[in-house]
Write an enzyme that holds these catalytic residues in place. Structure first.
Site: not given
Length: 319
Positions: A11, A21, A25, A72, A102-104, A125, A127, A129, A169, A171, A185, A213-214
């Site tokens: 992703g 970059r 460089r 992929r 990321g992980d993959g 990534t 995430d 993670d 997001m 997972r 908040g 509280k509304k």
């Protein structure tokens, strides 16, 4: 090494371009050639490889996504596919590879290193993670995108006195939901790392209504359940009406924050330094504000952990 390659995989994440970059460089500064590999591991197998010069990575530090594109590739998960990739690398004179993802993506880099081709992983990534690094490239930008969305949705929630469920997001990791919920908040945050207590959520909402509280904001990570599923549960259990907002891929896009641009520049440059030392099977990260490198296998031997003290704090502050 005289020539290295760089690719982005998995992703996309804001700041990937800044990392590309930095790799290009930094390497050129030290007298090396750099090849850009387009469309991730699939492009590597297909030989979609072009040399990059200083000007080729100009004016990209502020752009989201990845100029090298991503795709992929099931074939690369096989040893045959991995050996095809190494054959392409050698055919183009590439002696080391920087993989941003990321992980993959890390699993791919580790597989190449085990087959004798020096590869270095840079964490890209949203995430956040990847074990071994405090932050990943793209997390800060995605976090700020979510916070901006929460602020806007809260305006409507306040105006119409409604409760909103916002799906973000994440997972397997709840960092985006946790950080955004605390910063925005939110009254309730649901993350994969903490078992969901729907009855407790209902009680919190009802207690809020009782004291006048509304409206309220509920943040749910996609790995827990969908916002629609949660809305249905609240309706069935307590006849609580909510509105749903799924932020989706808007979280991945946009110009990277200053923090992500700096982080990407630091990590990309460090990856080149590691390859200059003829080392592979290495991941780059940041710990306690210091850029570090460590064995790629460490990213799989440890599990990512959310900062549960933040989860507790969010509950204390949303009474």
């Amino acid at each position: 090494m005289k020539k290295i390659g760089v690719l982005t995989s998995g992703g996309d994440a804001p700041g990937m371009n800044a990392a590309v970059r930095a790799v290009v460089r930094k390497a050129i500064f030290h007298g090396m050639e750099v090849a850009g590999i387009y469309h991730g591991y699939q492009g590597l197998i297909n030989g979609n490889i072009e040399n990059l010069d200083v000007g080729d990575v100009g004016d990209i530090i502020q752009r989201g996504g990845t100029m090298l594109h991503s795709a992929r590739c099931l074939e690369f998960k096989t040893e045959e596919g991995q050996r095809k990739a190494i054959s392409q690398l050698k055919e183009h004179g590439i002696e080391g590879l920087v993989v941003i993802g990321g992980d993959g993506s890390y699993r791919g880099a580790l597989a190449l290193s085990k087959l004798g081709f020096p590869s270095v992983g840079v964490p890209g990534t949203i995430d956040n993670d990847i074990p071994g690094t405090d932050y990943t490239i793209g997390f800060d930008t995605a976090l700020n995108t979510i916070i901006e969305s929460i602020d806007k949705i809260r305006d409507t929630a306040t105006s119409h006195e409604r409760s909103f469920i916002i799906e973000v997001m994440g997972r397997d990791a709840g960092d985006l939901a946790l950080w955004a919920g605390l910063a925005g908040g939110a009254e309730t945050i649901l993350i994969p790392e903490v078992p969901s207590d729907i009855d407790g959520l209902v009680r919190r909402l009802e207690q809020g209504y009782e004291r006048g509280k509304k409206h309220s904001i509920i943040i749910v990570a996609e790995g827990v359940m969908s916002a629609g599923e949660l809305a249905t549960l609240l309706k069935e259990k307590a006849d609580i009406e909510t509105r749903v907002s799924v932020l989706g891929h808007i979280q991945r896009g946009g110009s990277p924050t200053g923090r992500d641009r700096v982080l990407a520049s630091q990590l990309g440059a460090k990856a080149v330094e590691v390859l200059m030392e003829d080392r592979g099977g290495v991941a780059i990260g940041i710990r306690n504000h210091q850029v570090v490198d460590y064995e790629l296998s460490e990213a799989f031997n440890k599990a990512h952990k959310a900062e549960l003290s933040m989860y507790t704090l969010s509950q204390e502050l949303s009474i």
